[in-house]
Enzyme design. Structure first.
Site, PDB file in Angstrom:
ATOM      1  N   ASP A 268     -34.671   7.364 -73.874  1.00  0.00           N
ATOM      2  CA  ASP A 268     -35.842   6.964 -73.696  1.00  0.00           C
ATOM      3  C   ASP A 268     -37.066   8.206 -73.377  1.00  0.00           C
ATOM      4  OD1 ASP A 268     -35.384   5.011 -74.284  1.00  0.00           O
ATOM      5  OD2 ASP A 268     -36.274   3.663 -72.618  1.00  0.00           O
TER       6      ASP A 268
ATOM      7  N   HIS B 126     -33.315  14.785 -62.353  1.00  0.00           N
ATOM      8  CA  HIS B 126     -33.708  13.147 -62.328  1.00  0.00           C
ATOM      9  C   HIS B 126     -33.086  12.443 -61.862  1.00  0.00           C
ATOM     10  CE1 HIS B 126     -36.484  15.411 -64.249  1.00  0.00           C
ATOM     11  NE2 HIS B 126     -37.963  13.967 -65.038  1.00  0.00           N
TER      12      HIS B 126
ATOM     13  N   GLU C 181     -35.747  -2.502 -78.626  1.00  0.00           N
ATOM     14  CA  GLU C 181     -35.381  -2.612 -76.843  1.00  0.00           C
ATOM     15  C   GLU C 181     -36.160  -3.236 -76.493  1.00  0.00           C
ATOM     16  OE1 GLU C 181     -36.628   0.900 -74.470  1.00  0.00           O
ATOM     17  OE2 GLU C 181     -35.137   2.107 -75.381  1.00  0.00           O
TER      18      GLU C 181
HETATM   19  P1  FAD Z   1     -29.170  15.098 -62.792  1.00  0.00           P
HETATM   20  O1  FAD Z   1     -29.692  14.694 -61.769  1.00  0.00           O
HETATM   21  O2  FAD Z   1     -29.053  16.473 -62.762  1.00  0.00           O
HETATM   22  O3  FAD Z   1     -27.421  15.036 -62.602  1.00  0.00           O
HETATM   23  C1  FAD Z   1     -26.890  13.521 -62.174  1.00  0.00           C
HETATM   24  C2  FAD Z   1     -25.682  13.464 -62.234  1.00  0.00           C
HETATM   25  O4  FAD Z   1     -24.519  14.141 -62.974  1.00  0.00           O
HETATM   26  C3  FAD Z   1     -25.292  14.555 -61.177  1.00  0.00           C
HETATM   27  O5  FAD Z   1     -23.912  13.966 -60.372  1.00  0.00           O
HETATM   28  C4  FAD Z   1     -24.717  15.521 -61.540  1.00  0.00           C
HETATM   29  O6  FAD Z   1     -24.009  16.345 -60.697  1.00  0.00           O
HETATM   30  C5  FAD Z   1     -24.522  15.911 -62.782  1.00  0.00           C
HETATM   31  N1  FAD Z   1     -25.078  16.689 -63.450  1.00  0.00           N
HETATM   32  C6  FAD Z   1     -25.486  17.584 -63.906  1.00  0.00           C
HETATM   33  N2  FAD Z   1     -25.415  18.031 -65.024  1.00  0.00           N
HETATM   34  C7  FAD Z   1     -24.114  17.746 -65.019  1.00  0.00           C
HETATM   35  C8  FAD Z   1     -23.299  18.944 -66.069  1.00  0.00           C
HETATM   36  N3  FAD Z   1     -23.435  19.922 -66.792  1.00  0.00           N
HETATM   37  N4  FAD Z   1     -22.002  18.220 -66.123  1.00  0.00           N
HETATM   38  C9  FAD Z   1     -21.991  17.572 -65.433  1.00  0.00           C
HETATM   39  N5  FAD Z   1     -22.104  17.135 -64.624  1.00  0.00           N
HETATM   40  C10 FAD Z   1     -23.655  17.207 -64.674  1.00  0.00           C
HETATM   41  N6  FAD Z   1     -30.709   7.174 -68.955  1.00  0.00           N
HETATM   42  C11 FAD Z   1     -30.470   7.045 -69.639  1.00  0.00           C
HETATM   43  O7  FAD Z   1     -29.552   6.398 -70.118  1.00  0.00           O
HETATM   44  N7  FAD Z   1     -31.438   6.443 -70.568  1.00  0.00           N
HETATM   45  C12 FAD Z   1     -32.794   6.569 -70.305  1.00  0.00           C
HETATM   46  O8  FAD Z   1     -33.795   6.155 -70.897  1.00  0.00           O
HETATM   47  C13 FAD Z   1     -33.294   6.957 -69.543  1.00  0.00           C
HETATM   48  N8  FAD Z   1     -34.329   7.159 -69.238  1.00  0.00           N
HETATM   49  C14 FAD Z   1     -34.669   7.922 -67.783  1.00  0.00           C
HETATM   50  C15 FAD Z   1     -36.185   8.470 -67.607  1.00  0.00           C
HETATM   51  C16 FAD Z   1     -37.146   9.128 -66.139  1.00  0.00           C
HETATM   52  C17 FAD Z   1     -37.651   8.923 -66.159  1.00  0.00           C
HETATM   53  C18 FAD Z   1     -35.895   9.502 -65.682  1.00  0.00           C
HETATM   54  C19 FAD Z   1     -36.200   9.879 -64.385  1.00  0.00           C
HETATM   55  C20 FAD Z   1     -34.553   8.994 -65.864  1.00  0.00           C
HETATM   56  C21 FAD Z   1     -34.010   8.364 -67.209  1.00  0.00           C
HETATM   57  N9  FAD Z   1     -32.536   8.867 -67.210  1.00  0.00           N
HETATM   58  C22 FAD Z   1     -32.312   7.861 -68.840  1.00  0.00           C
HETATM   59  C23 FAD Z   1     -31.456   8.464 -65.945  1.00  0.00           C
HETATM   60  C24 FAD Z   1     -30.812   9.667 -66.688  1.00  0.00           C
HETATM   61  O9  FAD Z   1     -30.162   9.853 -67.817  1.00  0.00           O
HETATM   62  C25 FAD Z   1     -29.730  10.118 -65.457  1.00  0.00           C
HETATM   63  O10 FAD Z   1     -30.444  10.260 -64.400  1.00  0.00           O
HETATM   64  C26 FAD Z   1     -29.257  11.694 -65.631  1.00  0.00           C
HETATM   65  O11 FAD Z   1     -28.652  11.929 -64.766  1.00  0.00           O
HETATM   66  C27 FAD Z   1     -30.481  12.345 -65.840  1.00  0.00           C
HETATM   67  O12 FAD Z   1     -29.825  13.606 -66.225  1.00  0.00           O
HETATM   68  P2  FAD Z   1     -30.708  15.385 -65.461  1.00  0.00           P
HETATM   69  O13 FAD Z   1     -30.312  15.866 -66.295  1.00  0.00           O
HETATM   70  O14 FAD Z   1     -31.471  15.666 -64.263  1.00  0.00           O
HETATM   71  O15 FAD Z   1     -29.186  14.889 -64.588  1.00  0.00           O
END
Ligand code: FAD
Length: 515
Positions: free
Chosen positions: A153, A90, A266
């Site tokens: 969120d 994400h 918020e």
């Molecule tokens: P990914 O996008 O898969 O990875 C993000 C980064 O972390 C990459 O660099 C990856 O290599 C690294 N990573 C992933 N897993 C691990 C692991 N286990 N160990 C070490 N590194 C790792 N953020 C907020 O803070 N608050 C919010 O309210 C919020 N709302 C969101 C709503 C939506 C619809 C979306 C799309 C994003 C939102 N985000 C929010 C952002 C979100 O927290 C970040 O994009 C987060 O990185 C997404 O998590 P993911 O598991 O998809 O990680």
């Protein structure tokens, strides 16, 4: 299943993988999980942002921590291979991608840990780095009536993905971000070592990995603090015409004692128009609520401000008790009296509120469209200027999605983590969550994001990007500021060859030949 690297080699550009690397990898990778290559790695080369795509060498679905360590170790024996942990993909700007490298699908380990613990009377849950927060929520509440304290969120994000950034939502003013709500991690470092770390054990790795953008290690397990889960939530939205009044009330609420404030605070900016996405209709919480624009004072400008708050309560609480508590808190606010929206929902429903938005957006095709999002932490000292120019002028018609803005308290963040923040105790998170159709507009909106950042720099605003994305080392140095040296030292200690998280584009892969 034993991985068959021979297949991968055939499926990829032979020039990019020297023969010796392949044979070394074949010997060393003996996974319990699986490897996918060629077309089926497709998902690993994309993310929610839809702005970048790359071709990884392979997508690995590890069965657990040992597999992940094996992959990192194997990559370390080559001169060029990198490894990206992919949570739920994400990210917006390719942060979880590895061009020509290994992508580790952390979701395949999501079931590996789920263990409640009580230590000195406090409750915790050990969960997998690849677990989705929504599953952690549902399982903790249904099995133990307990829940984590600090959220995002949207909860279809992984534990490791948000802990690598910060994890921020309307509870962070009280409990800090998610990175302030874990006490132990298990991490696979860039050296391929499996290390358990906490405030007192391997603390450099513990604090470094929190907010560490995946640069120091892959989080395979996290110990998350729990609290008793409330049953219900009174969810409320009130409206302001003036930013200064909105900000004064929001700051008042986030600086009060627990008994004198809401449990969630918020806010968002919306355009003073009937636009269905960006305007008045984005405020009511229920289709039965009506937003009557006649209540907006004539003096109002092009944008308005919505303060969103919530109060937890139990099924055993009488409705009149909840009403009294809510009225007492709302009485102190200077919002427009007649533009007030309230809804009672279960606690789980409240925390899963964005899931409904997702389902709706998926149904109309918007979820898969590009998302040129911009997230910024802005100091209280700069927020009025930001509002005046960015919200009231540049973005007065909205961004095709929410424009969040709410205050946070620096003292709730641990300065030993890798997260970087602006100066001062109060700072705001601003999130421009654009949903736009594919096409040339996307480039324009990316350019608009750059323009906003350029303007912030030009005016000397005190800000830091959240979920940062830069192309050059110089920009990263500027981002980390006086924490750059510490971050580089941590990188050198835990991922000396810069194998991990290449999609962040901070460090260049190097090769150190082991004696
Ligand atoms: P990914 O996008 O898969 O990875 C993000 C980064 O972390 C990459 O660099 C990856 O290599 C690294 N990573 C992933 N897993 C691990 C692991 N286990 N160990 C070490 N590194 C790792 N953020 C907020 O803070 N608050 C919010 O309210 C919020 N709302 C969101 C709503 C939506 C619809 C979306 C799309 C994003 C939102 N985000 C929010 C952002 C979100 O927290 C970040 O994009 C987060 O990185 C997404 O998590 P993911 O598991 O998809 O990680």
């Amino acid at each position: 299943m034993i991985a068959c690297l021979g297949r991968i080699v055939q499926d990829t550009d032979a020039d990019s993988i020297p023969d010796d690397d392949v044979s070394t990898l074949s010997e060393s990778l003996d996974l319990q999980g699986t490897i996918e290559s060629g077309g089926i790695t497709g998902v690993a080369g994309k993310d929610f942002g839809g702005l970048y795509s790359v071709k990884p060498l392979a997508l690995i679905k590890p069965s657990g921590t040992e597999d992940i360590a094996r992959v990192v170790n194997a990559a370390s024996r080559t001169s060029h291979l990198t490894v990206a942990a992919r949570g739920n993909g994400h990210s917006i700007n390719g942060q979880a991608m590895a061009d020509g490298g290994f992508v580790i699908d952390m979701r395949s380990t999501e079931e590996n840990h789920f263990k409640p613990l009580t230590i000195d009377g406090s409750h915790y849950i050990d969960v997998s780095g690849g677990a989705l927060w929504e599953d952690v929520l549902k399982r903790c509440v249904s099995m133990f009536r307990l829940a984590p304290r600090s959220w995002t969120d949207y909860l279809s994000l992984t534990v490791g993905g948000t802990l690598s950034n910060a994890g921020v939502s309307g509870q962070a003013f009280r409990f800090g971000p998610q990175t302030s709500n874990v006490t132990e991690l298990e991490v696979v470092t860039g050296k391929g070592e499996i290390t358990v770390c906490s405030e007192t054990q391997n603390s450099e790795l513990f604090f470094g990995a929190l907010g560490g953008l995946g640069q120091l290690g892959i989080i395979t397990r996290a110990r998350v603090k729990l609290q008793r889960a409330p049953d219900m939530v009174r969810w409320i939205r009130v409206v302001y015409t003036e930013f200064e009044e909105f900000a004064r009330d929001a700051e008042f609420l986030v600086t009060q004692e627990e008994s004198e404030s809401f449990d969630y605070v918020e806010g968002f900016v919306f355009s003073n128009s009937d636009d269905p996405i960006n305007g008045w209709p984005s405020v009511p919480l229920d289709p039965d609520h009506e937003f009557n624009p006649a209540y907006i004072p004539q003096t109002a400008g092009s944008v308005l401000y919505c303060l969103e708050v919530a109060l937890h309560y139990r099924n055993s609480d009488r409705p009149s008790t909840v009403d009294t508590a809510v009225s007492r808190l709302l009485e102190r606010l200077g919002s427009i009296q007649r533009l007030k929206f309230q809804l009672n929902v279960s606690y789980v429903e409240f925390l899963l509120r964005v899931k409904q938005v997702e389902e709706h957006a998926k149904a109309n095709g918007n979820w898969d469209s590009p998302h040129p999002w911009l997230n910024i932490f802005i100091s209280k000292s700069s927020i009025v200027d930001f509002d005046r120019t960015v919200f009231r002028k540049m973005l007065k018609d909205g961004v095709g999605g929410p424009m969040l803005i709410y205050p946070l308290l620096r003292s709730k963040w641990d300065s030993r983590t890798s997260v970087v923040l602006p100066e001062g105790e109060i700072f705001y998170i601003v999130a421009l969550l654009r949903f736009v159709p594919k096409g040339p507009t996307v480039e324009k909106l990316v350019a608009q994001n750059h323009e906003i950042i350029k303007w912030c720099n030009k005016e000397g605003l005190d800000f830091k990007l959240y979920l940062p994305h830069y192309q050059s080392k110089e920009d990263w140095k500027r981002h980390f500021g006086n924490q750059w040296t510490r971050f580089v030292e941590r990188k050198t200690n835990f991922d000396p060859m810069a194998i991990l998280a290449p999609g962040q584009k901070i460090f260049k892969r190097t090769h150190i030949i082991k004696p």
